[in-house]
Design a protein around this motif. Structure first.
Motif, PDB file in Angstrom:
ATOM      1  N   ILE A  29      36.805   8.772  -6.746  1.00 42.81           N
ATOM      2  CA  ILE A  29      36.573  10.067  -6.118  1.00 42.81           C
ATOM      3  C   ILE A  29      36.717  11.183  -7.152  1.00 42.81           C
ATOM      4  O   ILE A  29      35.923  12.129  -7.174  1.00 42.81           O
ATOM      5  CB  ILE A  29      37.531  10.252  -4.924  1.00 42.81           C
ATOM      6  CG1 ILE A  29      37.168   9.216  -3.857  1.00 42.81           C
ATOM      7  CG2 ILE A  29      37.474  11.666  -4.372  1.00 42.81           C
ATOM      8  CD1 ILE A  29      38.232   8.923  -2.856  1.00 42.81           C
ATOM      9  N   ARG A  30      37.704  11.057  -8.053  1.00 43.55           N
ATOM     10  CA  ARG A  30      37.860  12.062  -9.108  1.00 43.55           C
ATOM     11  C   ARG A  30      36.671  12.047 -10.063  1.00 43.55           C
ATOM     12  O   ARG A  30      36.192  13.102 -10.487  1.00 43.55           O
ATOM     13  CB  ARG A  30      39.174  11.830  -9.863  1.00 43.55           C
ATOM     14  CG  ARG A  30      40.383  12.232  -9.046  1.00 43.55           C
ATOM     15  CD  ARG A  30      41.634  12.303  -9.879  1.00 43.55           C
ATOM     16  NE  ARG A  30      41.976  11.070 -10.566  1.00 43.55           N
ATOM     17  CZ  ARG A  30      42.629  10.054 -10.021  1.00 43.55           C
ATOM     18  NH1 ARG A  30      42.999  10.110  -8.763  1.00 43.55           N
ATOM     19  NH2 ARG A  30      42.917   8.995 -10.736  1.00 43.55           N
ATOM     20  N   TYR A  31      36.176  10.866 -10.396  1.00 42.39           N
ATOM     21  CA  TYR A  31      35.002  10.780 -11.279  1.00 42.39           C
ATOM     22  C   TYR A  31      33.772  11.400 -10.615  1.00 42.39           C
ATOM     23  O   TYR A  31      32.993  12.113 -11.262  1.00 42.39           O
ATOM     24  CB  TYR A  31      34.698   9.335 -11.664  1.00 42.39           C
ATOM     25  CG  TYR A  31      35.585   8.797 -12.753  1.00 42.39           C
ATOM     26  CD1 TYR A  31      35.760   9.481 -13.944  1.00 42.39           C
ATOM     27  CD2 TYR A  31      36.245   7.583 -12.593  1.00 42.39           C
ATOM     28  CE1 TYR A  31      36.568   8.990 -14.954  1.00 42.39           C
ATOM     29  CE2 TYR A  31      37.063   7.079 -13.597  1.00 42.39           C
ATOM     30  CZ  TYR A  31      37.218   7.788 -14.772  1.00 42.39           C
ATOM     31  OH  TYR A  31      38.013   7.305 -15.767  1.00 42.39           O
ATOM     32  N   MET A  32      33.584  11.133  -9.333  1.00 48.43           N
ATOM     33  CA  MET A  32      32.424  11.698  -8.640  1.00 48.43           C
ATOM     34  C   MET A  32      32.576  13.211  -8.471  1.00 48.43           C
ATOM     35  O   MET A  32      31.584  13.944  -8.520  1.00 48.43           O
ATOM     36  CB  MET A  32      32.209  11.020  -7.288  1.00 48.43           C
ATOM     37  CG  MET A  32      31.776   9.566  -7.402  1.00 48.43           C
ATOM     38  SD  MET A  32      30.248   9.364  -8.338  1.00 48.43           S
ATOM     39  CE  MET A  32      30.853   8.708  -9.879  1.00 48.43           C
ATOM     40  N   SER A  33      33.800  13.676  -8.303  1.00 48.13           N
ATOM     41  CA  SER A  33      34.028  15.123  -8.250  1.00 48.13           C
ATOM     42  C   SER A  33      33.607  15.763  -9.572  1.00 48.13           C
ATOM     43  O   SER A  33      32.964  16.818  -9.581  1.00 48.13           O
ATOM     44  CB  SER A  33      35.507  15.424  -7.980  1.00 48.13           C
ATOM     45  OG  SER A  33      35.895  14.946  -6.718  1.00 48.13           O
ATOM     46  N   ALA A  34      33.968  15.123 -10.667  1.00 48.89           N
ATOM     47  CA  ALA A  34      33.576  15.639 -11.985  1.00 48.89           C
ATOM     48  C   ALA A  34      32.058  15.622 -12.136  1.00 48.89           C
ATOM     49  O   ALA A  34      31.466  16.590 -12.645  1.00 48.89           O
ATOM     50  CB  ALA A  34      34.236  14.820 -13.095  1.00 48.89           C
ATOM     51  N   ILE A  67      38.820  23.205  -5.589  1.00 50.65           N
ATOM     52  CA  ILE A  67      39.890  23.124  -4.588  1.00 50.65           C
ATOM     53  C   ILE A  67      40.215  21.659  -4.303  1.00 50.65           C
ATOM     54  O   ILE A  67      41.380  21.273  -4.210  1.00 50.65           O
ATOM     55  CB  ILE A  67      39.482  23.884  -3.301  1.00 50.65           C
ATOM     56  CG1 ILE A  67      39.401  25.383  -3.586  1.00 50.65           C
ATOM     57  CG2 ILE A  67      40.450  23.588  -2.163  1.00 50.65           C
ATOM     58  CD1 ILE A  67      38.747  26.190  -2.487  1.00 50.65           C
ATOM     59  N   SER A  68      39.189  20.840  -4.208  1.00 54.25           N
ATOM     60  CA  SER A  68      39.373  19.405  -3.996  1.00 54.25           C
ATOM     61  C   SER A  68      40.113  18.765  -5.169  1.00 54.25           C
ATOM     62  O   SER A  68      41.018  17.944  -4.981  1.00 54.25           O
ATOM     63  CB  SER A  68      38.007  18.738  -3.808  1.00 54.25           C
ATOM     64  OG  SER A  68      38.084  17.355  -3.940  1.00 54.25           O
ATOM     65  N   VAL A  69      39.735  19.134  -6.382  1.00 55.12           N
ATOM     66  CA  VAL A  69      40.382  18.589  -7.581  1.00 55.12           C
ATOM     67  C   VAL A  69      41.850  18.993  -7.612  1.00 55.12           C
ATOM     68  O   VAL A  69      42.724  18.182  -7.942  1.00 55.12           O
ATOM     69  CB  VAL A  69      39.641  19.036  -8.859  1.00 55.12           C
ATOM     70  CG1 VAL A  69      40.451  18.743 -10.108  1.00 55.12           C
ATOM     71  CG2 VAL A  69      38.278  18.370  -8.926  1.00 55.12           C
TER      72      VAL A  69
END
Length: 167
Positions: A29-34, A67-69
């Motif tokens: 999820i963090r990778y896709m956020s990036a 905000i999600s990160v």
């Protein structure tokens, strides 16, 4: 090293491992956020250079992603499976992609949203394909967040085995 220090060291090592394992449930999820952040950043800068007012769309999306990160970073010390901002972020990304597909395929707004791309049918189809890819990724992440929230993900089962082995 005395026995008390070894026991304390081992306890700290296990706690750190457990904390990292909980944090890693959200790694994809963090990778896709990036990925979404930087693709929107690229889109934003090209719209700035084109002086298009539609730059508000990627700007708002980048703020939502940040905000999600921030929520995900806070989770390192406090493992939780309820990530409402991250879920809202990917719902927003999904909704924007759903809204953009018919707009770019069926209206003359394509040139305002993507002024740096030649307005041709093939260009519209390529951009629509990228947006469909974004829909697929967002949908998959939403599915993964659902599984995490309900402790149905593979990482949670692994965490349970690790915690049981620690006790």
């Amino acid at each position: 090293m005395d026995k008390k220090t070894k026991v304390e060291f081992e306890k700290n090592r296990k706690e750190t491992s457990l904390k990292a394992m909980y944090f890693n449930r959200f790694l994809l999820i963090r990778y896709m956020s990036a990925l979404f952040f930087f693709s929107n950043l690229y889109w934003f800068f090209t719209l700035v250079m084109s002086r298009s007012l539609t730059l508000v769309i990627p700007l708002v999306l980048m703020i939502i992603i940040l905000i999600s990160v921030a929520e995900q970073v806070r989770m390192y010390g406090n493992h939780s499976n309820n990530v409402k901002y991250t879920q809202s972020c990917f719902l927003s990304l999904f909704a924007v992609n759903v809204a953009l597909i018919p707009i770019i395929l069926l209206t003359p707004l394509f040139q305002y949203l993507y002024p740096f791309i030649v307005d041709q049918t093939s260009s519209r189809l390529i951009v629509a394909s990228v947006l469909v890819g974004g829909l697929a990724v967002s949908g998959f992440i939403l599915f993964r967040l659902y599984n995490i929230r309900h402790n149905k993900d593979w990482h949670y089962k692994r965490l349970q085995r690790f915690e049981n082995a620690m006790n």
